[in-house]
Design an enzyme around this catalytic site. Structure first.
Site, PDB file in Angstrom:
ATOM      1  N   ASP A   6       0.863  -1.175   0.000  1.00 42.21           N
ATOM      2  CA  ASP A   6       0.000   0.000   0.000  1.00 42.21           C
ATOM      3  C   ASP A   6       0.913   1.244   0.000  1.00 42.21           C
ATOM      4  O   ASP A   6       2.101   1.143   0.346  1.00 42.21           O
ATOM      5  CB  ASP A   6      -0.869  -0.044   1.266  1.00 42.21           C
ATOM      6  CG  ASP A   6      -1.714   1.204   1.433  1.00 42.21           C
ATOM      7  OD1 ASP A   6      -2.334   1.625   0.445  1.00 42.21           O
ATOM      8  OD2 ASP A   6      -1.743   1.755   2.555  1.00 42.21           O
ATOM      9  N   ASP A   8      -0.277   5.120   0.861  1.00 44.90           N
ATOM     10  CA  ASP A   8      -0.553   6.079   1.940  1.00 44.90           C
ATOM     11  C   ASP A   8      -0.454   5.412   3.313  1.00 44.90           C
ATOM     12  O   ASP A   8      -1.113   4.402   3.573  1.00 44.90           O
ATOM     13  CB  ASP A   8      -1.954   6.680   1.773  1.00 44.90           C
ATOM     14  CG  ASP A   8      -2.018   7.687   0.631  1.00 44.90           C
ATOM     15  OD1 ASP A   8      -0.956   8.043   0.098  1.00 44.90           O
ATOM     16  OD2 ASP A   8      -3.133   8.107   0.280  1.00 44.90           O
ATOM     17  N   ASP A 184      -1.577  -0.759   6.118  1.00 44.68           N
ATOM     18  CA  ASP A 184      -1.728  -0.040   7.389  1.00 44.68           C
ATOM     19  C   ASP A 184      -3.176   0.091   7.842  1.00 44.68           C
ATOM     20  O   ASP A 184      -3.424   0.535   8.961  1.00 44.68           O
ATOM     21  CB  ASP A 184      -1.104   1.361   7.296  1.00 44.68           C
ATOM     22  CG  ASP A 184      -1.924   2.295   6.432  1.00 44.68           C
ATOM     23  OD1 ASP A 184      -2.289   1.899   5.304  1.00 44.68           O
ATOM     24  OD2 ASP A 184      -2.223   3.414   6.874  1.00 44.68           O
TER      25      ASP A 184
HETATM   26 MG   LIG Z   1      -2.911   3.108   3.638  1.00 50.24          MG
END
Ligand SMILES: [Mg+2]
Length: 236
Positions: A6, A8, A184
């Site tokens: 991922d 961000d 995250d």
């Molecule tokens: Mg993320």
């Protein structure tokens, strides 16, 4: 090894969107010819701009699994944006939602802390509409034959796609493995389901996503992206 990550809150800082802290790690992976596959909710236009900046030329996945971009072709998994917007109009009437398509670049820039130039790239959507909504719109989305996911700032309306389906399509088409997945948030749940090693990056407050923790007993927790790479791919 293939890294599937991922952006961000992982490779890009959750607050500043900077990847500067991981420049050396990226160079190290490149020297060892370890592919780094971006798997993001960002658009193809945004992701291509970042790939150019970072000198990444590996395949990538955009709009949370809407498409897998290989060197010689694109595998489209998502529902075309005009159809998503047609459904979104009905969702809007039922919930008062406000979408990217309704917002000016200035409004989105203020919302996300992105530059106007980056927002223009973020607005070039192909499969997924991000939107704000005061109520949970999942039931309406499902009634319209669509899926809904919750990201950091926005909900997302899209077809029957997720990051995991896209990762599997990519591995089928391009081969390879074993895979290290890095995420995250709960938007990365399906990504991590599809990889052999699962890493969670801490949020700015130092904690890890509860949904990821609850779903994966083998989840490896790290404080930042480079630490995850050092702890898995580059560990002796
Ligand atoms: Mg993320």
């Amino acid at each position: 090894m293939i890294v599937i990550t991922d952006l961000d809150g992982c490779l890009l800082d959750a607050r500043t969107y900077s990847w500067e802290a991981h420049r050396e790690t990226l160079a190290d992976l490149k020297r060892r010819a370890v592919p780094v596959v971006f798997c993001t909710s960002k658009t193809r236009a945004e992701t291509e701009a970042l790939r150019r900046e970072m000198g990444n030329d590996d395949p990538f996945i955009v709009e949370s699994g809407g498409a897998v971009v290989l060197r010689d072709r694109t595998i489209v998994l998502g529902t075309p944006y005009p159809e998503v917007l047609f459904a979104f109009d009905q969702l809007k009437a039922a919930t008062g939602a406000r979408g990217f398509s309704d917002m000016t670049p200035e409004e989105i820039a203020a919302d996300c802390g992105l530059t106007i130039e980056r927002v223009r790239l973020a607005k070039q959507r192909e499969y997924d509409e991000p939107f704000r909504c005061a109520v949970d719109p999942t039931a309406q989305a499902v009634a319209l034959g669509f899926r809904c996911s919750k990201g950091g700032r926005y909900w997302h309306l899209h077809g029957d796609t997720d990051k995991g389906k896209a990762v599997r399509a990519l591995l089928r088409a391009a081969g390879g493995g074993p895979t290290v997945g890095i995420g995250d948030s709960m938007l990365d749940l399906h990504l991590l389901e599809a990889t052999d090693v699962r890493c969670a990056i801490a949020r700015p407050d130092g904690t890890h996503d509860e949904v990821l923790e609850a779903n994966f007993p083998d989840l490896r927790r790290f404080s930042n992206w480079s630490e995850a790479i050092l702890g898995t791919v580059l560990s002796p």
